[in-house]
Design a protein around this motif. Structure first.
Motif, PDB file in Angstrom:
ATOM      1  N   LYS A 178       0.823  -1.192   0.000  1.00 45.67           N
ATOM      2  CA  LYS A 178       0.000   0.000   0.000  1.00 45.67           C
ATOM      3  C   LYS A 178       0.866   1.254   0.000  1.00 45.67           C
ATOM      4  CE  LYS A 178      -4.102  -1.878   2.308  1.00 45.67           C
ATOM      5  NZ  LYS A 178      -4.982  -1.794   3.504  1.00 45.67           N
ATOM      6  N   ARG A 260      -4.192   4.752   3.880  1.00 46.44           N
ATOM      7  CA  ARG A 260      -3.381   3.754   3.176  1.00 46.44           C
ATOM      8  C   ARG A 260      -4.096   3.399   1.873  1.00 46.44           C
ATOM      9  NH1 ARG A 260       1.510   2.725   6.240  1.00 46.44           N
ATOM     10  NH2 ARG A 260       1.217   4.320   7.849  1.00 46.44           N
ATOM     11  N   ASN A 317       1.086  -3.915   4.151  1.00 46.94           N
ATOM     12  CA  ASN A 317       0.312  -2.715   4.435  1.00 46.94           C
ATOM     13  C   ASN A 317       1.217  -1.504   4.631  1.00 46.94           C
ATOM     14  OD1 ASN A 317      -2.161  -4.029   4.348  1.00 46.94           O
ATOM     15  ND2 ASN A 317      -2.070  -4.626   6.497  1.00 46.94           N
TER      16      ASN A 317
END
Length: 376
Positions: A178, A260, A317
């Motif tokens: 991300k 994100r 992430n």
């Protein structure tokens, strides 16, 4: 760093940990990355690399090491870990001792990312690079933990055909991650005495309404399909500030948001501002920092070699320097020994067996380019 005292990847990692390289953005006492860049440069020179320093900011150089392209090699790979660490504030172990205890090497950066860097450097020491069918380079990058200025400067050079960014991924290939859209939202009001609030306009109350609307409608702002690896985009309110005194209705309020984003949502900050405008939400959006997400095709042949050695394909992430190489047209991934769960912790460490496995792993990766030359 005393090169004569380094006889193993563990020695090398300890030596790197013992060189403070906190990112100056978080530590007023930091000396930056100068010392570690020079030490890494000396190590690269001892391996026969042509070394160059690029000062990104005063006392904060990237260090580059390039080896000549072997005969017939038409492509170059670049190992690219970062030199900086987060601050040592709050650590419960000596951040710069590099103590080995119970099978673990402790210290700031041991996991993120001096362990992966040591594994890469040891692999470069362990292989005759002149007999590969690929050229090899190394880039030690400053400022990954804040603005990524080191990666941005290196990426525009387009030094390689494939970049291998060092991060603790348990030696799995992070080919997608991300990005971030950090934004500030401002609401304005009218300041009056708190005994007569009805005559003013409370900017904090406006912010409360604004954030409620933003969270409710977030899925429809800059929409994309959920990613099969990364999942959905997320939004988090990280900090709110506003008001002068308890008995004064505040005329300003600010909220900092961490969003994100997925590939395809690079315009998220603009999308939020447009949404507020279209829906007459009285708020101002200012981008703080935009970091692009990463996607490199998992079918890339450089990645296939990692998979052949046992790496799994995965996403993350978090974001890292790899995205900046990809933005400039260089396919890139993040990979390295160690666990991201240990990064930035109060007792940061890397398992010694994992560190040694990383050095062996990167050595095998380099040897996968030999095509019989090393046996000739």
């Amino acid at each position: 760093m005393n090169l004569s005292s380094i006889h193993s990847v563990v020695d090398l990692c300890r030596a790197l940990v013992q060189i403070p390289s906190e990112n100056p953005s978080g530590s007023v006492a930091s000396q930056g990355e100068e010392a570690i860049a020079r030490s890494v440069g000396a190590f690269l020179e001892s391996l026969g690399a042509e070394v160059e320093y690029e000062e990104i900011a005063p006392g904060r150089p990237n260090v580059y090491g390039l080896w000549p392209a072997p005969p017939g090699a038409t492509q170059r790979i670049l190992f690219a870990p970062h030199l900086d660490t987060v601050t040592v504030e709050g650590m419960t172990v000596d951040p710069f001792l590099g103590k080995c205890l119970d099978g673990k090497l402790y210290g700031r950066g041991s996991s993120d990312t001096k362990g992966p860097m040591a594994a890469m450097l040891w692999a470069l020491k362990s292989v005759d690079l002149s007999k590969l069918n690929v050229a090899v380079g190394f880039a030690g990058l400053v400022d990954e933990e804040f603005e990524q200025f080191g990666a941005k400067a290196c990426a525009v050079r387009q030094m390689a055909d494939f970049a291998i960014v060092g991060e603790p991924t348990s030696l799995n290939v992070v080919y997608t991650h991300k990005g971030t859209a950090w934004i500030e939202i401002e609401t304005q009001g009218k300041s009056v005495h708190a005994s007569i609030p009805e005559t003013g306009l409370n900017a904090i109350d406006r912010m409360t309404d604004t954030l409620k609307i933003l969270h409710e409608h977030f899925p429809e702002i800059c929409p994309v399909e959920p990613d099969p690896v990364l999942g959905k985009p997320t939004i988090s309110t990280g900090r709110i500030r506003g008001g002068a005194k308890i008995n004064v209705v505040p005329d300003r309020c600010y909220a900092e948001m961490d969003i994100r984003i997925l590939p395809g949502q690079e315009s998220m900050a603009t999308a939020v501002a447009d949404f507020f405008l279209q829906h007459e939400v009285p708020a101002i959006v200012t981008p703080i920092k935009i970091s692009a997400p990463l996607y490199t095709s998992p079918d890339n042949p450089f990645i296939s070699k990692f998979v052949a050695l046992g790496s799994k394909l995965t996403g993350a992430n978090w974001f890292c320097d790899a995205a900046f190489f990809a933005l400039e047209g260089t396919p890139s991934i993040a990979i390295g020994p160690g666990s991201i769960a240990q990064a930035h912790t109060a007792d940061e460490y890397i398992e010694i067996t994992e560190l040694e496995r990383g050095a062996e792993f990167f050595t095998k990766y380099l040897l996968s380019f030999d095509h019989g030359r090393l046996q000739a």
